[in-house]
Scaffold this motif. Structure first.
Motif, PDB file in Angstrom:
ATOM      1  N   LYS A  30       0.850  -1.178   0.000  1.00 37.52           N
ATOM      2  CA  LYS A  30       0.000   0.000   0.000  1.00 37.52           C
ATOM      3  C   LYS A  30       0.894   1.239   0.000  1.00 37.52           C
ATOM      4  O   LYS A  30       1.810   1.355   0.812  1.00 37.52           O
ATOM      5  CB  LYS A  30      -0.911   0.008   1.228  1.00 37.52           C
ATOM      6  CG  LYS A  30      -1.910   1.150   1.265  1.00 37.52           C
ATOM      7  CD  LYS A  30      -2.826   1.031   2.478  1.00 37.52           C
ATOM      8  CE  LYS A  30      -3.865   2.132   2.511  1.00 37.52           C
ATOM      9  NZ  LYS A  30      -4.769   2.015   3.682  1.00 37.52           N
ATOM     10  N   ALA A  31       0.629   2.159  -0.938  1.00 41.02           N
ATOM     11  CA  ALA A  31       1.452   3.366  -1.016  1.00 41.02           C
ATOM     12  C   ALA A  31       0.736   4.428  -1.837  1.00 41.02           C
ATOM     13  O   ALA A  31      -0.222   4.142  -2.570  1.00 41.02           O
ATOM     14  CB  ALA A  31       2.813   3.047  -1.640  1.00 41.02           C
ATOM     15  N   PHE A  32       1.241   5.649  -1.708  1.00 35.40           N
ATOM     16  CA  PHE A  32       0.719   6.786  -2.469  1.00 35.40           C
ATOM     17  C   PHE A  32       1.864   7.413  -3.245  1.00 35.40           C
ATOM     18  O   PHE A  32       2.966   7.604  -2.711  1.00 35.40           O
ATOM     19  CB  PHE A  32       0.088   7.821  -1.536  1.00 35.40           C
ATOM     20  CG  PHE A  32      -1.089   7.297  -0.758  1.00 35.40           C
ATOM     21  CD1 PHE A  32      -2.370   7.332  -1.297  1.00 35.40           C
ATOM     22  CD2 PHE A  32      -0.909   6.757   0.507  1.00 35.40           C
ATOM     23  CE1 PHE A  32      -3.455   6.838  -0.576  1.00 35.40           C
ATOM     24  CE2 PHE A  32      -1.983   6.266   1.231  1.00 35.40           C
ATOM     25  CZ  PHE A  32      -3.262   6.304   0.687  1.00 35.40           C
ATOM     26  N   LEU A  33       1.593   7.736  -4.498  1.00 36.35           N
ATOM     27  CA  LEU A  33       2.573   8.393  -5.362  1.00 36.35           C
ATOM     28  C   LEU A  33       2.137   9.823  -5.604  1.00 36.35           C
ATOM     29  O   LEU A  33       1.025  10.072  -6.084  1.00 36.35           O
ATOM     30  CB  LEU A  33       2.691   7.646  -6.694  1.00 36.35           C
ATOM     31  CG  LEU A  33       3.504   8.346  -7.787  1.00 36.35           C
ATOM     32  CD1 LEU A  33       4.975   8.479  -7.377  1.00 36.35           C
ATOM     33  CD2 LEU A  33       3.382   7.603  -9.116  1.00 36.35           C
ATOM     34  N   THR A  34       3.010  10.778  -5.273  1.00 37.27           N
ATOM     35  CA  THR A  34       2.752  12.192  -5.559  1.00 37.27           C
ATOM     36  C   THR A  34       3.645  12.620  -6.715  1.00 37.27           C
ATOM     37  O   THR A  34       4.880  12.529  -6.628  1.00 37.27           O
ATOM     38  CB  THR A  34       3.023  13.074  -4.330  1.00 37.27           C
ATOM     39  OG1 THR A  34       2.205  12.626  -3.241  1.00 37.27           O
ATOM     40  CG2 THR A  34       2.702  14.524  -4.635  1.00 37.27           C
ATOM     41  N   LEU A  75      10.333  -0.045   0.403  1.00 35.85           N
ATOM     42  CA  LEU A  75       9.977   0.858   1.499  1.00 35.85           C
ATOM     43  C   LEU A  75       9.208   0.095   2.572  1.00 35.85           C
ATOM     44  O   LEU A  75       8.235  -0.607   2.269  1.00 35.85           O
ATOM     45  CB  LEU A  75       9.104   2.003   0.987  1.00 35.85           C
ATOM     46  CG  LEU A  75       9.796   3.136   0.223  1.00 35.85           C
ATOM     47  CD1 LEU A  75       8.759   4.055  -0.370  1.00 35.85           C
ATOM     48  CD2 LEU A  75      10.732   3.905   1.135  1.00 35.85           C
ATOM     49  N   ASN A  76       9.626   0.241   3.821  1.00 32.05           N
ATOM     50  CA  ASN A  76       8.910  -0.337   4.950  1.00 32.05           C
ATOM     51  C   ASN A  76       7.736   0.580   5.316  1.00 32.05           C
ATOM     52  O   ASN A  76       7.580   1.673   4.769  1.00 32.05           O
ATOM     53  CB  ASN A  76       9.855  -0.517   6.138  1.00 32.05           C
ATOM     54  CG  ASN A  76       9.380  -1.591   7.104  1.00 32.05           C
ATOM     55  OD1 ASN A  76       8.250  -2.064   7.026  1.00 32.05           O
ATOM     56  ND2 ASN A  76      10.239  -1.990   8.027  1.00 32.05           N
ATOM     57  N   ALA A  77       6.921   0.143   6.273  1.00 32.89           N
ATOM     58  CA  ALA A  77       5.736   0.903   6.666  1.00 32.89           C
ATOM     59  C   ALA A  77       6.116   2.271   7.237  1.00 32.89           C
ATOM     60  O   ALA A  77       7.169   2.435   7.865  1.00 32.89           O
ATOM     61  CB  ALA A  77       4.933   0.116   7.701  1.00 32.89           C
ATOM     62  N   GLY A  78       5.252   3.255   7.032  1.00 37.37           N
ATOM     63  CA  GLY A  78       5.468   4.588   7.586  1.00 37.37           C
ATOM     64  C   GLY A  78       6.716   5.268   7.057  1.00 37.37           C
ATOM     65  O   GLY A  78       7.427   5.932   7.813  1.00 37.37           O
ATOM     66  N   SER A  79       6.979   5.134   5.751  1.00 35.37           N
ATOM     67  CA  SER A  79       8.201   5.681   5.157  1.00 35.37           C
ATOM     68  C   SER A  79       7.873   6.482   3.908  1.00 35.37           C
ATOM     69  O   SER A  79       6.781   6.375   3.345  1.00 35.37           O
ATOM     70  CB  SER A  79       9.173   4.547   4.804  1.00 35.37           C
ATOM     71  OG  SER A  79       9.484   3.758   5.933  1.00 35.37           O
ATOM     72  N   SER A  80       8.827   7.288   3.449  1.00 33.16           N
ATOM     73  CA  SER A  80       8.651   8.017   2.195  1.00 33.16           C
ATOM     74  C   SER A  80       9.991   8.184   1.499  1.00 33.16           C
ATOM     75  O   SER A  80      11.046   8.260   2.144  1.00 33.16           O
ATOM     76  CB  SER A  80       8.015   9.396   2.440  1.00 33.16           C
ATOM     77  OG  SER A  80       8.919  10.263   3.098  1.00 33.16           O
ATOM     78  N   LEU A  81       9.936   8.232   0.165  1.00 27.00           N
ATOM     79  CA  LEU A  81      11.129   8.418  -0.660  1.00 27.00           C
ATOM     80  C   LEU A  81      10.831   9.491  -1.696  1.00 27.00           C
ATOM     81  O   LEU A  81       9.859   9.389  -2.458  1.00 27.00           O
ATOM     82  CB  LEU A  81      11.515   7.109  -1.361  1.00 27.00           C
ATOM     83  CG  LEU A  81      12.820   7.151  -2.156  1.00 27.00           C
ATOM     84  CD1 LEU A  81      14.017   7.175  -1.198  1.00 27.00           C
ATOM     85  CD2 LEU A  81      12.923   5.953  -3.101  1.00 27.00           C
ATOM     86  N   VAL A  92       7.065   8.748  -3.127  1.00 23.45           N
ATOM     87  CA  VAL A  92       6.277   7.567  -2.778  1.00 23.45           C
ATOM     88  C   VAL A  92       6.225   7.479  -1.260  1.00 23.45           C
ATOM     89  O   VAL A  92       7.269   7.535  -0.588  1.00 23.45           O
ATOM     90  CB  VAL A  92       6.881   6.272  -3.359  1.00 23.45           C
ATOM     91  CG1 VAL A  92       6.151   5.046  -2.814  1.00 23.45           C
ATOM     92  CG2 VAL A  92       6.792   6.287  -4.864  1.00 23.45           C
ATOM     93  N   GLU A  93       5.014   7.369  -0.718  1.00 27.30           N
ATOM     94  CA  GLU A  93       4.812   7.284   0.727  1.00 27.30           C
ATOM     95  C   GLU A  93       4.064   5.996   1.067  1.00 27.30           C
ATOM     96  O   GLU A  93       3.040   5.698   0.459  1.00 27.30           O
ATOM     97  CB  GLU A  93       3.994   8.461   1.230  1.00 27.30           C
ATOM     98  CG  GLU A  93       4.548   9.826   0.912  1.00 27.30           C
ATOM     99  CD  GLU A  93       3.520  10.912   1.201  1.00 27.30           C
ATOM    100  OE1 GLU A  93       3.310  11.224   2.396  1.00 27.30           O
ATOM    101  OE2 GLU A  93       2.915  11.414   0.237  1.00 27.30           O
ATOM    102  N   THR A  94       4.575   5.264   2.047  1.00 22.39           N
ATOM    103  CA  THR A  94       3.843   4.118   2.587  1.00 22.39           C
ATOM    104  C   THR A  94       3.249   4.530   3.924  1.00 22.39           C
ATOM    105  O   THR A  94       3.967   5.023   4.802  1.00 22.39           O
ATOM    106  CB  THR A  94       4.756   2.903   2.790  1.00 22.39           C
ATOM    107  OG1 THR A  94       5.884   3.294   3.590  1.00 22.39           O
ATOM    108  CG2 THR A  94       5.239   2.347   1.464  1.00 22.39           C
ATOM    109  N   PRO A  95       1.948   4.352   4.114  1.00 25.55           N
ATOM    110  CA  PRO A  95       1.355   4.693   5.416  1.00 25.55           C
ATOM    111  C   PRO A  95       1.665   3.604   6.429  1.00 25.55           C
ATOM    112  O   PRO A  95       2.298   2.583   6.096  1.00 25.55           O
ATOM    113  CB  PRO A  95      -0.146   4.718   5.088  1.00 25.55           C
ATOM    114  CG  PRO A  95      -0.285   3.696   4.003  1.00 25.55           C
ATOM    115  CD  PRO A  95       0.968   3.799   3.179  1.00 25.55           C
TER     116      PRO A  95
END
Length: 391
Positions: free
Chosen positions: A115-119, A190-196, A170-173
């Motif tokens: 699960k992740a979000f791409l901005t 990416l592990n949980a609660g991370s962003s790149l 990219v952010e993983t909640p």
């Protein structure tokens, strides 16, 4: 022959010498079979439970590898030994935690997932787990796609210009993880609660990304074009407290703010770690070069280096929680991020208690909590998305 192999495994298990995956397999199925407290009210049907466990083992392992008779007989035999020991435990006056497990875990919590979000550079935000497979965006000659196995893939056309592509994030909640394949071919988990944060196309003389949280990198080796003799293109990872510079290597960075320290672990190649704290002359006040198997710990303005168990460090990427004499506060930080829960310690002295063990990250949270409870020194209660830690 099979009985001999089973006995050898049992000997290793009872002596604490079996592998983490073997121990986790056996103990996880015991916990699953005993989720109903009534299964502990009479002596277990070892033959029936063994057959049930074997079916589960086949079902899970068929997804990843062919199961050999060794695993079948060893797991069933070890299961019987564990069952016998916990049967006696459950029928003593200290059995209350086991008998009340159904009450404490009636609000069980499922594990995290991809699960992740791409901005994108234009500010638009895409929920990657909801997006269809295939192309999801185009920006300045860079095509972004989602693969069938849930990875984010960048493809750069010959006409793309680095100055026009902009930055992506990219952010993983909490409760999420994700793999990103960067424009240069570098792979990042990416592990949980991370962003790149990274450019959709890297510059010609440098590759630079910014990390919050935890990620594992497999950096693609690239050379600087038109630089005469082949010269490696550097890859730099910036966190809130340090920079890690590499040329092509495999490493993990843990930079969660709540952990305090920033840990960089090298698996392959070589990396240079630089503190962002500088002396009056502008130079970094702390620098270290790591060799494979080493981990740097940045605390305040100093960097210490030690040899570590890389299997334990990388357990999260392989789908496991692996603890080796780790304090409960640190363990519950990981639980909170992966299961997206809040944690409430009723007794702060429990935070410093240490535990060791291995459990799948893809089990419900009760499986992990039950294993810790078997020590008898701590107990848990799940209240919706809150875990209460108590004596």
């Amino acid at each position: 022959m099979e009985q001999k192999l089973a006995k050898e495994l049992l000997d290793r298990y009872l002596e604490g010498r079996c592998s983490p995956k073997e121990a986790n397999l056996v103990e996880s199925w015991y916990l699953r079979e005993t989720e109903n407290p009534q299964t502990l009210q009479s002596e277990p049907d070892y033959e029936g439970l063994g057959k049930s466990m074997w079916k589960d083992i086949q079902r899970e392992n068929n997804q990843t590898r062919k199961v050999t008779p060794y695993y079948k007989w060893a797991a069933i035999a070890a299961f019987a030994i564990i069952g016998l020991g916990l049967y006696h435990f459950a029928n003593t006056p200290t059995a209350a935690p086991v008998q009340s497990a159904a009450i404490f875990y009636k609000h069980d919590i499922a594990p995290g997932k991809n699960k992740a979000f791409l901005t994108l550079a234009d500010g638009s935000r895409i929920a990657l787990d909801d997006a269809n497979n295939g192309k999801i965006a185009d920006q300045a000659g860079v095509t972004i796609s989602k693969t069938a196995d849930g990875q984010l893939l960048y493809q750069v056309s010959d006409s793309a210009k680095p100055t026009q592509a902009g930055f992506n994030t990219v952010e993983t909640p909490k409760g999420g993880q994700y793999q990103v394949n960067l424009p240069d071919g570098t792979k990042v988990w990416l592990n949980a609660g991370s962003s790149l944060r990274y450019p959709a196309q890297f510059a010609l003389n440098k590759r630079r990304v910014e990390l919050k949280g935890e990620a594992y990198f497999e950096v693609a080796k690239r050379t600087i074009k038109g630089s005469g003799p082949a010269k490696r293109l550097p890859f730099i990872v910036k966190t809130n407290s340090q920079e890690v510079e590499v040329l092509g290597t495999h490493f993990n960075i843990n930079s969660y703010q709540e952990e305090g320290d920033t840990r960089t672990t090298l698996l392959e190649g070589s990396v240079a770690v630089h503190s962002l704290s500088t002396a009056p002359n502008g130079l970094s006040i702390a620098n270290q070069i790591l060799k494979p198997g080493e981990q740097s710990t940045l605390r305040g303005e100093s960097i210490k280096v030690a040899t570590v168990d890389t299997e334990q460090v990388m357990a999260w990427k392989e789908g496991f929680f692996m603890f080796d004499d780790e304090n409960l506060q640190s363990i519950m930080h990981k639980v909170a991020r992966w299961y997206d829960v809040d944690v409430d310690f009723k007794d702060n002295s429990l935070k410093t208690k240490s535990f060791s063990g291995t459990v799948s990250r893809f089990s419900n949270v009760s499986q992990l909590l039950k294993k810790i409870e078997l020590t008898g020194s701590v107990h848990f209660k799940i209240e919706e998305r809150r875990i209460v830690v108590m004596r």
